[in-house]
Every structure is written in C-alpha cells, then in structure tokens.
Design a protein around this motif. Structure first.
Motif, PDB file in Angstrom:
ATOM      1  N   ILE A 222       0.852  -1.192   0.000  1.00 20.03           N
ATOM      2  CA  ILE A 222       0.000   0.000   0.000  1.00 20.03           C
ATOM      3  C   ILE A 222       0.891   1.246   0.000  1.00 20.03           C
ATOM      4  O   ILE A 222       1.600   1.524   0.960  1.00 20.03           O
ATOM      5  N   HIS A 284     -14.214  -4.277  15.095  1.00  8.94           N
ATOM      6  CA  HIS A 284     -15.065  -5.469  15.184  1.00  8.94           C
ATOM      7  C   HIS A 284     -16.477  -5.121  15.663  1.00  8.94           C
ATOM      8  O   HIS A 284     -17.446  -5.777  15.289  1.00  8.94           O
ATOM      9  N   ARG A 294      -3.186  -8.302  12.038  1.00 16.44           N
ATOM     10  CA  ARG A 294      -2.349  -7.479  11.167  1.00 16.44           C
ATOM     11  C   ARG A 294      -0.899  -7.606  11.607  1.00 16.44           C
ATOM     12  O   ARG A 294      -0.603  -7.572  12.807  1.00 16.44           O
TER      13      ARG A 294
HETATM   14  C1  HEM Z   1      -6.573   0.114  12.785  1.00 17.44           C
HETATM   15  C2  HEM Z   1      -3.514   2.447   9.877  1.00 17.44           C
HETATM   16  C3  HEM Z   1      -4.852  -0.350   6.150  1.00 17.44           C
HETATM   17  C4  HEM Z   1      -7.658  -2.895   9.146  1.00 17.44           C
HETATM   18  C5  HEM Z   1      -5.653   1.012  12.314  1.00 17.44           C
HETATM   19  C6  HEM Z   1      -5.091   2.101  13.081  1.00 17.44           C
HETATM   20  C7  HEM Z   1      -4.224   2.745  12.266  1.00 17.44           C
HETATM   21  C8  HEM Z   1      -4.254   2.082  10.990  1.00 17.44           C
HETATM   22  C9  HEM Z   1      -3.367   3.959  12.611  1.00 17.44           C
HETATM   23  C10 HEM Z   1      -5.429   2.459  14.533  1.00 17.44           C
HETATM   24  C11 HEM Z   1      -4.583   1.763  15.554  1.00 17.44           C
HETATM   25  C12 HEM Z   1      -4.890   0.308  15.758  1.00 17.44           C
HETATM   26  O1  HEM Z   1      -5.882  -0.079  16.388  1.00 17.44           O
HETATM   27  O2  HEM Z   1      -4.091  -0.501  15.257  1.00 17.44           O
HETATM   28  C13 HEM Z   1      -3.622   1.899   8.611  1.00 17.44           C
HETATM   29  C14 HEM Z   1      -2.916   2.378   7.452  1.00 17.44           C
HETATM   30  C15 HEM Z   1      -3.295   1.589   6.408  1.00 17.44           C
HETATM   31  C16 HEM Z   1      -4.240   0.620   6.914  1.00 17.44           C
HETATM   32  C17 HEM Z   1      -1.943   3.546   7.450  1.00 17.44           C
HETATM   33  C18 HEM Z   1      -2.868   1.640   4.970  1.00 17.44           C
HETATM   34  C19 HEM Z   1      -1.780   2.229   4.545  1.00 17.44           C
HETATM   35  C20 HEM Z   1      -5.733  -1.284   6.637  1.00 17.44           C
HETATM   36  C21 HEM Z   1      -6.340  -2.326   5.844  1.00 17.44           C
HETATM   37  C22 HEM Z   1      -7.133  -3.048   6.694  1.00 17.44           C
HETATM   38  C23 HEM Z   1      -7.020  -2.433   8.015  1.00 17.44           C
HETATM   39  C24 HEM Z   1      -6.110  -2.568   4.365  1.00 17.44           C
HETATM   40  C25 HEM Z   1      -7.995  -4.252   6.410  1.00 17.44           C
HETATM   41  C26 HEM Z   1      -8.592  -4.509   5.277  1.00 17.44           C
HETATM   42  C27 HEM Z   1      -7.588  -2.306  10.383  1.00 17.44           C
HETATM   43  C28 HEM Z   1      -8.263  -2.831  11.553  1.00 17.44           C
HETATM   44  C29 HEM Z   1      -7.969  -1.946  12.606  1.00 17.44           C
HETATM   45  C30 HEM Z   1      -7.090  -0.932  12.047  1.00 17.44           C
HETATM   46  C31 HEM Z   1      -9.130  -4.085  11.630  1.00 17.44           C
HETATM   47  C32 HEM Z   1      -8.449  -2.036  14.057  1.00 17.44           C
HETATM   48  C33 HEM Z   1      -9.708  -1.216  14.218  1.00 17.44           C
HETATM   49  C34 HEM Z   1     -10.233  -1.267  15.645  1.00 17.44           C
HETATM   50  O3  HEM Z   1     -10.577  -2.363  16.094  1.00 17.44           O
HETATM   51  O4  HEM Z   1     -10.306  -0.217  16.280  1.00 17.44           O
HETATM   52  N1  HEM Z   1      -5.134   1.027  11.029  1.00 17.44           N
HETATM   53  N2  HEM Z   1      -4.412   0.841   8.259  1.00 17.44           N
HETATM   54  N3  HEM Z   1      -6.172  -1.383   7.931  1.00 17.44           N
HETATM   55  N4  HEM Z   1      -6.884  -1.188  10.705  1.00 17.44           N
HETATM   56 FE1  HEM Z   1      -5.705  -0.135   9.488  1.00 17.44          FE
END
Ligand code: HEM
Length: 368
Positions: A222, A284, A294
C-alpha cells in the motif's frame, strides 16, 4: 540474540510471534512442472530455515576445496539468530494437477476479488510461493531471503517475482509497545493478541489434519502519498483515523487503550469519531465481531521519477477465511477517509501451512 524454533509449535513461526523490527518479503513463480522438484524445493527451504533461525549457516562460506563456490553467502556471519522467522506460503498454482495436488487445495484459497479501490501493478501482484523473513537485524532477514532465493534458483523450481523490504514494524503483538506507521500514527493498538482470538479468527481448525493451524496470508503493498498527507491539518488527520496522533487515543477517549465509543457525539451533535474514520469502518464492533491479525511493516523504495517519496505500508494479515479481509477492505475502499492518501498497488494471497513435524518439511504431508 533471540532464536525462534522452526519445529515445535503447531503453527509456523512468524504469525503469532511478536513482530520483529524488520522484514524482507518475497514471492516466487513456480518454473517447474515436476512434482518432485517442488517437493525438493520445500524440503530444502525447510532445512535451510531451521538452520538460519538458529543463527547457523546453510553451507560452507569459505569452501574447503579452493575451486569451490561458497554455498552460504556469508553476510549474516556473527550476527546471531536475531529473532529470525521465515514463514512460507503456498499459492493457488501449488494446488493444481501439474503437481498432482489439486485434491489438497485448502477450501478457502482463491484469488482475492478485484475491488474498485485497487490500483494493482501486475509486477507487484500474485506469486505461487511467498517467504516472509522477519528479524531484529535487517541484514539477517535479507541474508535469509537471499540464500533461500539461491536455493530456488539452484533447484530450478521457482524464480523471484516481487519483493518488499520493510524497515520498521507497524504492528504490535502481545506485550509490545505500539509502533507507528509512516503517517505518524500508532498502528497495532487494537490487534489480535489473545489465544482465544487466534483460535477463533487466525488458525484453520477444521478440514484435513495437515491444514490445521495453518492460516491464509493476505499481502498488500500500500503506497502512501506522503507529501499530500504532510500538508494536511493534524485535526483532519485525526478524523481520518479516529485517533489522536501523539497519544494514539480514540477521539472519544484520552488514553491509547481506551475503548472507542463510536456513538459518542460532541457539542455540535456530530459523532466524535466520524463514521468514515478508519477505525469506525474496521472495528469489530461495527463488523459483526470480525477480527483479523495485522502484521505489517513500513517500507520505502526511495524516491519516484518525479522526486516524491516512494513509501508506504506492507500490509500483511492472517485470517482463517480470506473473506474477512475482503469484507473489511470493501468497506474501507468505499468510504475510508484514508483513501485519498493511499493506493493499494500490490497484492498476494497464500495458504500458510502449519509447521511440519520434526524431521519433515513444510507441506511435506501433501506429498505422502
Ligand atoms: C486500525 C492504519 C490499512 C484494518 C488502524 C489504526 C491505524 C491504521 C493507525 C489504529 C490503531 C490500531 O488499532 O491498530 C492503517 C494504514 C493503512 C491501513 C496507514 C494503509 C496504509 C488497513 C487495511 C485493513 C485495516 C487494508 C484491512 C482490510 C484495520 C483494523 C484496525 C485498524 C481491523 C483495528 C480497528 C479497531 O478495532 O479499532 N489502522 N491501516 N487497515 N486497521 Fe488499518
């Protein structure tokens, strides 16, 4: 330095293992049509990985005979195991009649749906085999992939396809501090950590015995449009994620690990965490309880041909059903505020078999 055993757990190392600091990820195309050559490759890879994770060489560096070519390339000598793990994934082509393996295809292994938000480059997509080397020393991870690629070439069974070098972890496991991705936000705050969630969402628990404690690996390269992001107001960046940049706290709370409140409204009557925030779409609570593991890394490819920083996230998720990734990505692709700043340019899907029993090799029971 720390060493992770290749044998001994039901599952392959490098999934539940708390993320090491660096990764080197590579995919391969199968170039053989011979079942035994695929078998030899997987067996030689397994034997080599078992050695490498102990911090040992996989052959002579300085051959005894003066006309000998070195087998181990040597650049990891003296660096120790550095927590190295190498996780092997098998793509769809493995499970075909070419190798007499069609009847063993893991039931949920298939190409990912092409999503409207995708901007895939063919040269960064696909692959019949994947290797994810992770280590606390980048040179140890590099050496592992380099020497495993050499084995692939040597057997004639596979050739390199695409690769990403990750220079910083962007996910957290149990007991780890939360690192940051290149947009400056803590990443991995709410990730799968507990055994019960691994059992429910990550490991394959049914089907033939040899698939149990396997998982499906989804990989996305990405790209981030970093210069655009950097000109954005931080208050808007916070709305994009639904979290505060410095503390990592949800906008509805004060501390990093406060549970987000997706219903909370502010004085203006608007939701405090916007409905289009990344965490609102991916949590979720808003996806019928769905979770994925992840295990991502920050990468850079330097600068592009117009002088812009070429960098992003090597997103890697593990789940016992690839549809879990698609469900979340479909939602994110449709309305995530983050889309303006990212492009999915590479993709792969692999079945990661369980660890082999002592003395056997990855996928060995397929060939019995
Ligand atoms: C949560 C960044 C792509 C799924 C997060 C968080 C950040 C983040 C900063 C909040 C902190 C955390 O709980 O880990 C990014 C960036 C992405 C990206 C910069 C792309 C460059 C994706 C993709 C998916 C995804 C492609 C799945 C298809 C999730 C999930 C959470 C999350 C499941 C946890 C949400 C929660 O339970 O609060 N991501 N993410 N992310 N991200 Fe991403």
């Amino acid at each position: 330095s720390r060493s992770h055993a290749f044998y001994g757990n039901a599952e392959q190392a490098g999934i539940r293992t708390p993320p090491q600091r660096y990764t080197f990820f590579m995919t391969f195309d199968l170039t053989t049509t011979q079942r035994t050559e695929l078998q030899v490759l997987l067996a030689r890879w397994s034997a080599a990985i078992a050695q490498l994770t102990k911090g040992q060489t996989i052959g002579q560096v300085e051959p005894v005979r003066d006309y000998g070519v070195g087998f181990d390339t040597g650049e990891a000598l003296d660096l120790g195991p550095a927590s190295l793990t190498v996780t092997v994934g098998l793509g769809l082509k493995v499970f075909t009649d070419t190798y007499g393996l069609a009847q063993h295809k893991p039931p949920l292994l298939r190409e990912l749906k092409q999503l409207p938000s995708d901007a895939m480059k063919p040269e960064l997509t696909g692959g019949d085999l994947s290797l994810q080397a992770c280590a606390d020393d980048p040179q140890v991870a590099y050496h592992a992939i380099r020497d495993l690629a050499r084995i692939a070439k040597d057997t004639g069974a596979a050739s390199t396809r695409w690769t990403v070098m990750g220079f910083g972890r962007a996910s957290a496991g149990k007991g780890q501090s939360t690192p940051r991705n290149l947009l400056g936000y803590k990443d991995g705050t709410r990730n799968i950590m507990e055994t019960a969630d691994f059992e429910k969402f990550v490991w394959i628990k049914d089907g033939p015995a040899w698939q149990r404690y396997g998982s499906y690996q989804v990989v996305r390269k990405i790209q981030m449009h970093i210069e655009n992001w950097d000109t954005d107001r931080v208050s808007n960046q916070n709305d994009v994620f639904g979290r505060h940049k410095v503390s990592g706290a949800p906008l509805s709370g004060v501390k990093e690990f406060d549970t987000p409140d997706f219903q909370k409204t502010g004085a203006d009557g608007n939701l405090v965490i916007p409905a289009t925030a990344h965490i609102a779409l991916a949590a979720h609570e808003n996806n019928n309880g769905l979770k994925i593991l992840r295990r991502s890394y920050n990468y850079t490819d330097g600068i592009n041909n117009v002088g812009l920083l070429d960098a992003g996230l090597l997103f890697i998720s593990y789940q016992n059903d690839p549809a879990a990734f698609e469900t979340l990505q479909t939602k994110l692709g449709a309305s995530d505020g983050l889309n303006e700043y990212i492009s999915h340019i590479g993709s792969g899907i692999f079945f990661v078999p369980p660890a082999p029993p002592v003395g056997s090799y990855i996928g060995g029971s397929l060939f019995v």
